[in-house]
Design a protein around this motif. Structure first.
Motif, short mmCIF file in Angstrom:
data_model
loop_
_atom_site.label_atom_id
_atom_site.label_comp_id
_atom_site.label_asym_id
_atom_site.label_seq_id
_atom_site.Cartn_x
_atom_site.Cartn_y
_atom_site.Cartn_z
N ASP A 7 0.79 -1.26 -0.01
CA ASP A 7 -0.05 0.11 0.19
C ASP A 7 0.86 1.29 0.17
OD1 ASP A 7 -2.56 -1.45 0.04
OD2 ASP A 7 -2.08 -1.65 2.25
N ILE A 8 2.06 1.14 -0.56
CA ILE A 8 3.04 2.30 -0.55
C ILE A 8 2.54 3.65 -1.38
CG2 ILE A 8 4.52 1.63 -2.44
CD1 ILE A 8 6.89 2.73 -1.24
N ARG A 9 1.54 3.31 -2.18
CA ARG A 9 0.92 4.60 -3.07
C ARG A 9 0.11 5.11 -2.10
NH1 ARG A 9 -2.21 3.70 -7.04
NH2 ARG A 9 -2.14 5.86 -7.57
N ALA A 10 -0.82 4.56 -1.38
CA ALA A 10 -1.95 4.97 -0.60
C ALA A 10 -0.94 5.54 0.71
CB ALA A 10 -2.55 3.68 0.12
N TYR A 11 -0.10 5.26 1.40
CA TYR A 11 0.66 5.86 2.43
C TYR A 11 1.08 7.19 1.79
CZ TYR A 11 0.38 2.10 5.39
OH TYR A 11 -0.04 0.87 6.37
N ASN A 12 1.52 7.18 0.72
CA ASN A 12 2.30 8.46 0.19
C ASN A 12 1.13 9.37 -0.26
OD1 ASN A 12 4.86 9.82 -1.35
ND2 ASN A 12 3.17 9.87 -2.72
N SER A 13 0.18 8.89 -0.74
CA SER A 13 -1.19 10.00 -0.92
C SER A 13 -1.63 10.46 0.27
CB SER A 13 -2.09 9.21 -1.83
OG SER A 13 -3.16 10.04 -1.73
N MET A 14 -1.48 9.73 1.41
CA MET A 14 -2.04 10.28 2.62
C MET A 14 -1.28 11.42 3.37
SD MET A 14 -2.79 8.12 6.03
CE MET A 14 -4.33 7.23 5.46
N PHE A 15 0.04 11.42 2.92
CA PHE A 15 1.00 12.31 3.62
C PHE A 15 1.70 13.29 2.44
CE2 PHE A 15 1.19 8.80 6.44
CZ PHE A 15 0.97 9.48 7.69
N SER A 16 0.98 13.35 1.22
CA SER A 16 1.67 14.33 0.55
C SER A 16 1.06 15.57 0.71
CB SER A 16 1.08 13.72 -0.97
OG SER A 16 -0.18 13.93 -1.10
N LEU A 17 1.94 16.67 0.25
CA LEU A 17 1.51 18.04 0.58
C LEU A 17 0.88 18.83 -0.38
CD1 LEU A 17 4.83 19.09 2.08
CD2 LEU A 17 2.91 18.71 3.24
N THR A 18 0.87 17.93 -1.70
CA THR A 18 0.01 18.47 -2.83
C THR A 18 -0.89 17.39 -3.37
OG1 THR A 18 1.63 18.08 -4.31
CG2 THR A 18 1.68 20.28 -3.45
N SER A 19 -1.95 17.79 -4.18
CA SER A 19 -2.94 16.83 -4.82
C SER A 19 -2.59 16.31 -6.15
CB SER A 19 -4.29 17.27 -4.71
OG SER A 19 -5.11 16.61 -5.42
#
Length: 380
Positions: free
Chosen positions: A105-117
């Motif tokens: 789920d690495i993409r999901a974790y990155n999306s959760m903590f990203s500063l931009t959309s």
């Protein structure tokens, strides 16, 4: 006169001879094609003399190579591209790469903590059924960034999650995350990532500090400017306070800065691909320190004494994604997130080429007309 006996073949039997099969019920010829020859391209063990990038033998530069000493130029253009290697992530994040649940789920974790959309339409139909995972997009790719605080009663999203209601930060991040992977994300990994990014990521620290300064000064409306040029950020993690986060009240100030965040605004705006942290704001898992990426001010190494040439987007990402001898890059081990990063990088390269064509029309037309004139002259 005795009758001559004829040999018969039972209806259910068949014989085979030289690749042909005969049946009493039906005569059919089946050609047995030879097996396709297996091509062995060897091992990826050949090393660039300048930057240590790994290659296969067939990737050598034919004009400069010999059998005994192959030469490679696709990585660093014979030492013309000089960039720092990818910084080793903090031990906490590095340990997660051995966690099967995190990697799934690495993409999901990155999306959760990203500063931009991440603005794009992901094609999920391509991954139905068997086969390796494929990251496929349709439409235009862009990154957007919003205001410091959510408007009215809107729920916080992206960078707002680091500032708004920090006592319930994990709960807010889970509520803002609406993809199917939400149920499988590990709360302990979320907590670890929050703590790690708060300590190491300069942008997270900048936004959190901005909130505190604004509250101490009693500011309700202000702007935050993110510097687009910070010395030495390419080579070491940025020191605290070097990115700016300047709070101003004048709405017209800072027009020359690429990213300007308002305390409260109507809707998100696109982040320019020319900003050195265009990628790093979107991929905090890959770049946990917030170090600088590509920017228009990067130059090739000057070996002739003339004015240095620009380092293009293609040169930058080509250098970055190469595996190197004795140099570990966690980006290459990031699985599905690495695929997303590759697609995102490719769109930056293509957009850079289109921008060049757009802003060099006069030069391109001149070259085209000159070539056409030469061709007509030769015919005469």
């Amino acid at each position: 006169m005795p009758k001559r006996k004829h040999a018969s073949i039972p209806s259910s039997s068949s014989t085979s001879l030289d690749g042909f099969r005969y049946s009493s019920r039906r005569l059919c010829l089946i050609t047995v094609s030879p097996m396709t020859a297996f091509y062995d391209c060897g091992d990826c063990i050949y090393i660039c003399d300048f930057c240590g990038a790994l290659f296969w033998f067939a990737e050598r530069n034919l004009a400069q190579s010999t059998v005994a000493h192959p030469q490679y130029t696709r990585c660093c253009m014979s030492s013309s591209v000089v960039l720092p290697y990818v910084l080793i992530p903090p031990p906490e994040i590095r340990a997660l790469y051995t966690n099967v649940s995190f990697m799934a789920d690495i993409r999901a974790y990155n999306s959760m903590f990203s500063l931009t959309s991440f603005g794009a339409t992901v094609d999920k139909e391509v991954n139905k059924g068997r086969g390796p995972y494929v990251f496929k997009l349709s439409g235009h790719i862009f990154h957007t960034i919003g205001s410091i605080y959510p408007d009215n009663d809107d729920a916080p999203r992206f960078l707002q999650l680091y500032i708004h209601d920090t006592e319930n930060e994990i709960h807010n991040k889970i509520n803002a995350f609406t993809t199917p992977e939400k149920k499988t994300l590990d709360p302990s990994i979320k907590q670890l990532l929050i703590q790690c990014l708060t300590v190491h990521n300069e942008y997270v620290w900048t936004f959190k500090t901005t909130k505190k300064i604004a509250e101490d000064m009693g500011l309700d409306t202000y702007l935050v400017r993110l510097y687009n040029s910070v010395p030495d950020r390419c080579y070491v993690p940025p020191a605290l306070g070097t990115l700016g986060g300047i709070i101003i009240v004048d709405q017209n100030a800072g027009a020359t800065y690429v990213i300007i965040l308002q305390s409260k605004s109507g809707r998100p705006h696109r982040v320019s691909k020319l900003h050195p942290n265009y990628m790093h704001l979107q991929y905090p898992i890959l770049f946990p320190y917030g170090e600088e990426g590509w920017s228009p001010r990067l130059k090739l190494r000057n070996t002739t004494g003339s004015s240095p040439k620009n380092l293009t987007v293609n040169m930058y990402y080509t250098y970055q994604i190469h595996a190197r001898h004795h140099i570990h890059s966690h980006i290459l081990d990031s699985g599905r997130l690495f695929q997303q990063y590759l697609v995102d990088s490719y769109t930056c390269i293509e957009e850079g080429r289109l921008d060049y064509i757009l802003h060099h029309q006069e030069e391109l037309h001149t070259n085209y007309i000159s070539g056409l004139y030469d061709a007509l002259s030769e015919r005469r």
